[in-house]
Write a protein that holds these residues in place. Structure first.
Motif, mmCIF file in Angstrom:
data_model
loop_
_atom_site.group_PDB
_atom_site.id
_atom_site.type_symbol
_atom_site.label_atom_id
_atom_site.label_comp_id
_atom_site.label_asym_id
_atom_site.label_seq_id
_atom_site.Cartn_x
_atom_site.Cartn_y
_atom_site.Cartn_z
ATOM 1 N N UNK A 185 5.352 9.306 -13.451
ATOM 2 C CA UNK A 185 5.871 7.974 -13.106
ATOM 3 C C UNK A 185 6.575 7.305 -14.284
ATOM 4 N N UNK A 186 6.306 7.770 -15.487
ATOM 5 C CA UNK A 186 6.817 7.052 -16.665
ATOM 6 C C UNK A 186 8.353 6.967 -16.674
ATOM 7 N N UNK A 187 9.081 8.052 -16.413
ATOM 8 C CA UNK A 187 10.552 7.901 -16.376
ATOM 9 C C UNK A 187 10.994 6.897 -15.325
ATOM 10 N N UNK A 188 10.293 6.885 -14.205
ATOM 11 C CA UNK A 188 10.634 5.943 -13.141
ATOM 12 C C UNK A 188 10.366 4.500 -13.590
ATOM 13 N N UNK A 189 9.245 4.294 -14.262
ATOM 14 C CA UNK A 189 8.907 2.945 -14.742
ATOM 15 C C UNK A 189 9.989 2.452 -15.707
ATOM 16 N N UNK A 190 10.425 3.334 -16.605
ATOM 17 C CA UNK A 190 11.474 2.939 -17.564
ATOM 18 C C UNK A 190 12.763 2.614 -16.799
ATOM 19 N N UNK A 191 13.062 3.418 -15.779
ATOM 20 C CA UNK A 191 14.280 3.200 -14.988
ATOM 21 C C UNK A 191 14.251 1.905 -14.177
ATOM 22 N N UNK A 192 13.077 1.355 -13.937
ATOM 23 C CA UNK A 192 12.967 0.116 -13.158
ATOM 24 C C UNK A 192 13.185 -1.127 -14.011
ATOM 25 N N UNK A 193 13.230 -0.942 -15.340
ATOM 26 C CA UNK A 193 13.293 -2.120 -16.225
ATOM 27 C C UNK A 193 14.678 -2.745 -16.257
ATOM 28 N N UNK A 194 14.698 -4.055 -16.262
ATOM 29 C CA UNK A 194 15.943 -4.773 -16.529
ATOM 30 C C UNK A 194 16.256 -4.624 -18.020
ATOM 31 N N UNK A 195 17.494 -4.911 -18.451
ATOM 32 C CA UNK A 195 17.792 -4.836 -19.880
ATOM 33 C C UNK A 195 16.829 -5.728 -20.668
ATOM 34 N N UNK A 196 16.215 -5.158 -21.683
ATOM 35 C CA UNK A 196 15.248 -5.915 -22.471
ATOM 36 C C UNK A 196 13.875 -6.029 -21.820
ATOM 37 N N UNK A 227 0.848 -1.194 0.000
ATOM 38 C CA UNK A 227 0.000 0.000 0.000
ATOM 39 C C UNK A 227 0.883 1.244 0.000
ATOM 40 N N UNK A 228 0.728 2.069 -1.024
ATOM 41 C CA UNK A 228 1.539 3.291 -1.106
ATOM 42 C C UNK A 228 0.876 4.281 -2.049
ATOM 43 N N UNK A 229 1.144 5.547 -1.796
ATOM 44 C CA UNK A 229 0.675 6.624 -2.671
ATOM 45 C C UNK A 229 1.744 6.860 -3.732
ATOM 46 N N UNK A 230 1.422 6.517 -4.977
ATOM 47 C CA UNK A 230 2.424 6.606 -6.052
ATOM 48 C C UNK A 230 2.748 8.051 -6.422
ATOM 49 N N UNK A 231 2.008 8.988 -5.883
ATOM 50 C CA UNK A 231 2.402 10.394 -6.111
ATOM 51 C C UNK A 231 3.641 10.734 -5.285
ATOM 52 N N UNK A 232 3.898 9.905 -4.242
ATOM 53 C CA UNK A 232 5.063 10.199 -3.395
ATOM 54 C C UNK A 232 6.041 9.039 -3.323
ATOM 55 N N UNK A 233 5.502 7.824 -3.265
ATOM 56 C CA UNK A 233 6.346 6.644 -3.098
ATOM 57 C C UNK A 233 7.086 6.339 -4.399
ATOM 58 N N UNK A 234 8.333 5.986 -4.292
ATOM 59 C CA UNK A 234 9.121 5.641 -5.474
ATOM 60 C C UNK A 234 9.537 4.174 -5.402
ATOM 61 N N UNK A 235 8.902 3.300 -6.203
ATOM 62 C CA UNK A 235 9.303 1.892 -6.158
ATOM 63 C C UNK A 235 10.774 1.743 -6.550
ATOM 64 N N UNK A 236 11.423 0.748 -5.961
ATOM 65 C CA UNK A 236 12.828 0.493 -6.291
ATOM 66 C C UNK A 236 12.952 -0.929 -6.822
ATOM 67 N N UNK A 237 14.135 -1.275 -7.286
ATOM 68 C CA UNK A 237 14.386 -2.644 -7.746
ATOM 69 C C UNK A 237 14.486 -2.714 -9.255
ATOM 70 N N UNK A 238 14.481 -3.940 -9.754
ATOM 71 C CA UNK A 238 14.582 -4.207 -11.196
ATOM 72 C C UNK A 238 13.457 -5.149 -11.588
ATOM 73 N N UNK A 239 12.775 -4.828 -12.664
ATOM 74 C CA UNK A 239 11.632 -5.636 -13.098
ATOM 75 C C UNK A 239 11.771 -5.966 -14.581
ATOM 76 N N UNK A 240 11.371 -7.188 -14.912
ATOM 77 C CA UNK A 240 11.358 -7.586 -16.321
ATOM 78 C C UNK A 240 10.104 -7.065 -17.003
ATOM 79 N N UNK A 241 9.046 -6.912 -16.207
ATOM 80 C CA UNK A 241 7.777 -6.443 -16.758
ATOM 81 C C UNK A 241 7.143 -5.445 -15.792
#
Ligand SMILES: C[S@@+](CC[C@H](N)C(=O)[O-])C[C@H]1O[C@@H](n2cnc3c(N)ncnc32)[C@H](O)[C@@H]1O
Length: 192
Positions: A117-128, A92-106
């Protein structure tokens, strides 16, 4: 925002399923292609609501984290995941403030629009890694939204993703069905 939490809690409490129990037909349709393109199986569901897509992805073998502001939606999601016998990490988090971390394939972003959030989503992606995005498109026939920022403008989704290092594998704007939508599949650079 607190007002979003209250609004969505009340929506999720007042009906069995806000967007239905089954996964998004777009996600279901693209699953085969996504699995072929990805070697890893780590997924993030942005604004997962009652968890319909998180649960589907877990059933497809993904290790899924779903984030949402509504504890009512997440409680329903957790019950449904348990009933289906799949494991999902719900946060549970407010995505207007919370910044997810880690690496995701999808990363999936369905029926929720927070442009910053879009730049952050791109930054969370693993290569490919892949982002699947599907949100409401503004067309003249639509009643004006309570907040115009909630709707994508024609051509906007493509423009939002085109600056990034990667490939837009698919983009469509559809005015058929109950809601006009813009959809896109982006693949981060570095894949095979
Ligand atoms: C239309 S629902 C979409 C749910 C889900 N993505 C799906 O397609 O089934 C929009 C979701 O956005 C969530 N939401 C709204 N504002 C939010 C915020 N600031 N942070 C996190 N989640 C938010 C709501 O709680 C709700 O679950």
């Amino acid at each position: 925002m607190e007002s979003d939490r209250i609004k969505w809690n009340s929506r999720f409490a007042s009906q069995d399923s806000f967007l239905g129990r089954g996964p998004s037909p777009f996600l279901e349709r693209e699953m085969g292609r996504i699995k072929q393109l990805l070697s890893g199986r780590r997924a993030l569901d942005i604004a997962c609501g009652e968890g319909r897509n998180s649960i589907f992805l877990a059933g497809q073998g993904f290790r899924v984290t779903g984030i949402d502001i509504s504890e009512v939606g997440l409680a329903k999601a957790a019950c449904r995941a348990a009933a289906e016998g799949v494991e999902v990490e719900f946060v549970r988090a407010d995505l207007e403030r919370f910044r997810p971390a880690g690496r995701y394939d999808l990363v999936i972003n369905f029926n929720f629009l927070l442009r910053q959030l879009i730049p952050l989503e791109v930054g969370l992606l693993s290569p490919g890694g892949i982002i699947l995005f599907d949100s409401i498109l503004a067309i003249p026939a639509m009643p004006p939204p309570s907040n115009p920022d909630f709707y994508l403008q024609p051509g906007e989704l493509f423009s939002l993703f085109s600056p990034y290092d990667g490939e837009i594998l698919f983009h469509e704007e559809s005015q058929l069905g109950e809601m006009p939508t813009a959809r896109l599949m982006f693949r981060n650079s570095g894949g095979n």
